[in-house]
Scaffold this motif. Structure first.
Motif, short mmCIF file in Angstrom:
data_model
loop_
_atom_site.label_atom_id
_atom_site.label_comp_id
_atom_site.label_asym_id
_atom_site.label_seq_id
_atom_site.Cartn_x
_atom_site.Cartn_y
_atom_site.Cartn_z
N GLN A 197 1.73 -10.50 -0.23
CA GLN A 197 1.61 -9.53 -1.33
C GLN A 197 1.76 -8.10 -0.84
OE1 GLN A 197 -2.25 -8.69 -3.14
NE2 GLN A 197 -1.43 -9.32 -5.13
N THR A 198 1.42 -7.86 0.42
CA THR A 198 1.50 -6.52 1.00
C THR A 198 2.94 -6.10 1.33
OG1 THR A 198 0.95 -7.58 3.10
CG2 THR A 198 -0.84 -6.46 1.93
N GLY A 199 3.88 -7.01 1.15
CA GLY A 199 5.29 -6.66 1.34
C GLY A 199 5.95 -7.20 2.57
N GLU A 200 5.19 -7.71 3.52
CA GLU A 200 5.80 -8.25 4.74
C GLU A 200 6.55 -9.54 4.41
OE1 GLU A 200 2.62 -7.47 4.49
OE2 GLU A 200 1.98 -6.19 6.16
N THR A 201 7.72 -9.70 5.00
CA THR A 201 8.54 -10.90 4.78
C THR A 201 9.18 -11.36 6.08
OG1 THR A 201 10.59 -9.69 4.33
CG2 THR A 201 9.13 -10.09 2.45
N ALA A 202 9.62 -12.60 6.07
CA ALA A 202 10.40 -13.15 7.18
C ALA A 202 11.19 -14.33 6.64
CB ALA A 202 9.52 -13.58 8.34
N GLN A 203 12.38 -14.55 7.18
CA GLN A 203 13.24 -15.63 6.72
C GLN A 203 13.52 -16.62 7.84
OE1 GLN A 203 16.84 -14.38 4.79
NE2 GLN A 203 15.79 -13.09 3.28
N ALA A 204 13.87 -17.84 7.43
CA ALA A 204 14.25 -18.87 8.39
C ALA A 204 15.18 -19.86 7.70
CB ALA A 204 13.03 -19.58 8.94
N GLN A 205 15.98 -20.55 8.51
CA GLN A 205 16.88 -21.58 8.01
C GLN A 205 16.56 -22.93 8.64
OE1 GLN A 205 20.86 -20.16 8.88
NE2 GLN A 205 21.08 -19.31 6.83
N ALA A 206 16.72 -23.99 7.86
CA ALA A 206 16.51 -25.35 8.38
C ALA A 206 17.18 -26.34 7.44
CB ALA A 206 15.02 -25.65 8.53
N GLY A 207 17.26 -27.58 7.88
CA GLY A 207 17.90 -28.61 7.10
C GLY A 207 17.04 -29.20 6.00
N SER A 208 15.78 -28.78 5.92
CA SER A 208 14.91 -29.19 4.82
C SER A 208 14.09 -27.99 4.38
CB SER A 208 13.98 -30.33 5.24
OG SER A 208 12.99 -29.86 6.14
N LYS A 209 13.71 -27.96 3.11
CA LYS A 209 12.91 -26.85 2.61
C LYS A 209 11.58 -26.77 3.35
CE LYS A 209 14.66 -26.44 -2.13
NZ LYS A 209 14.30 -26.50 -3.56
N ARG A 210 10.99 -27.92 3.57
CA ARG A 210 9.68 -27.96 4.23
C ARG A 210 9.74 -27.32 5.61
NH1 ARG A 210 6.24 -33.52 5.44
NH2 ARG A 210 4.52 -32.55 6.56
N GLN A 211 10.75 -27.70 6.40
CA GLN A 211 10.86 -27.14 7.74
C GLN A 211 11.21 -25.66 7.70
OE1 GLN A 211 10.06 -28.84 10.60
NE2 GLN A 211 10.13 -26.77 11.45
N ALA A 212 12.05 -25.27 6.74
CA ALA A 212 12.41 -23.85 6.62
C ALA A 212 11.19 -23.02 6.26
CB ALA A 212 13.50 -23.67 5.58
N GLU A 213 10.32 -23.55 5.40
CA GLU A 213 9.09 -22.84 5.04
C GLU A 213 8.19 -22.68 6.27
OE1 GLU A 213 7.38 -25.05 1.86
OE2 GLU A 213 8.76 -24.24 0.34
N GLN A 214 8.06 -23.75 7.05
CA GLN A 214 7.25 -23.68 8.26
C GLN A 214 7.81 -22.64 9.24
OE1 GLN A 214 4.44 -24.95 9.20
NE2 GLN A 214 4.04 -26.59 7.74
N ASP A 215 9.11 -22.65 9.41
CA ASP A 215 9.74 -21.72 10.35
C ASP A 215 9.62 -20.28 9.86
OD1 ASP A 215 10.38 -23.92 11.84
OD2 ASP A 215 12.50 -23.96 11.28
N ALA A 216 9.73 -20.09 8.54
CA ALA A 216 9.58 -18.75 7.99
C ALA A 216 8.15 -18.25 8.16
CB ALA A 216 9.98 -18.73 6.51
N ALA A 217 7.19 -19.13 7.94
CA ALA A 217 5.78 -18.77 8.13
C ALA A 217 5.52 -18.39 9.59
CB ALA A 217 4.88 -19.92 7.71
N LYS A 218 6.08 -19.16 10.52
CA LYS A 218 5.90 -18.85 11.94
C LYS A 218 6.54 -17.51 12.29
CE LYS A 218 6.47 -20.80 16.57
NZ LYS A 218 6.84 -19.51 17.16
N ALA A 219 7.73 -17.25 11.73
CA ALA A 219 8.40 -15.97 11.99
C ALA A 219 7.56 -14.81 11.47
CB ALA A 219 9.78 -15.97 11.35
N LEU A 220 6.95 -15.00 10.31
CA LEU A 220 6.13 -13.93 9.75
C LEU A 220 4.85 -13.74 10.57
CD1 LEU A 220 5.69 -11.81 7.67
CD2 LEU A 220 5.00 -13.56 6.01
#
Length: 225
Positions: A197-220
């Motif tokens: 909510q504070t505006g910080e973001t991070a993106q990631a790519q993967a072959g499944s939504k679940r893995q991409a969400e995990q990778d994006a969370a780790k990047a953030l």
């Protein structure tokens, strides 16, 4: 009935010779191929999940006798989660011998993490039923290799950790937005953005939504320090 050449080759990669070959056939049969006289691997998957859990729980206790439950739980989750099982399946090329229905074959089922992870658990159960717990335990520990010893103390999944980080600061849970999808239908690539909510973001790519969400969370999390 004797195993076909491809299943015999897989048996060699797995490192277990089945006294009951039908167990291996069943473990590798996805629900899309089930029918009269042909059982799928769902019941074996259920059993294999429990066998894997017991093997990993015991291995973690032996690897770190002084670790508290709060430290062991995230390590355990990292070792038994579907993504890890799928990694092991890819390591022994399980996908090449999966028995899939036509629709699953066309949609790239042999590369789907969920299908590979489920089948890996079913194969573990097949070994357990075929030869007992000690043999299944030895096989799991060999295939998982040094993962038990190198799993991070804070191996809690990234989405959970990011949510706890936000809650500790009085923020609502992070959101995950699909920014793009590319590639063919049988092998899509998802781009997911994790947002606070504070505006910080991070993106990631993967072959499944679940893995991409995990990778994006780790990047953030990495960005937040």
């Amino acid at each position: 009935m004797k195993l076909s050449a491809d299943l015999a080759a897989f048996e060699a990669r797995l490192g277990h010779h089945f006294a009951q070959p039908d167990l291996l056939r069943r473990a590798l049969t996805h629900g899309s191929m089930s029918g009269p006289g042909r059982e799928d691997n769902q019941r074996l998957e259920f059993l294999g999940d429990r066998v894997l859990g017991l093997v990993m729980a015991q291995a973690l206790l032996e690897a770190d006798p002084d670790a508290a439950e709060g430290l062991l739980a995230p390590r355990f989750n990292a070792l038994v989660r579907k993504e890890t099982c799928a990694e092991i399946a890819q390591q022994i090329d399980l996908g090449s011998v999966l028995k899939l229905g036509r629709s699953e074959q066309r949609s790239g089922g042999r590369r789907k993490l969920a299908l590979l992870g489920d089948a890996m658990e079913a194969v573990i159960a097949a070994v357990y039923v075929d030869a007992g717990f000690a043999v299944a335990q030895a096989l799991v520990l060999r295939l998982w290799g040094d993962r038990v010893h190198r799993v991070e103390a804070d191996a809690r999944d990234a989405k959970t950790t990011l949510q706890e980080w936000a809650q500790a600061r009085g923020l609502p849970p992070p959101s995950y937005v699909e920014k793009a999808r590319s590639g063919p239908d049988h092998a899509p690539v998802f781009t997911i953005e994790a947002r606070l909510q504070t505006g910080e973001t991070a993106q990631a790519q993967a072959g499944s939504k679940r893995q991409a969400e995990q990778d994006a969370a780790k990047a953030l999390l990495d960005r937040l320090g």
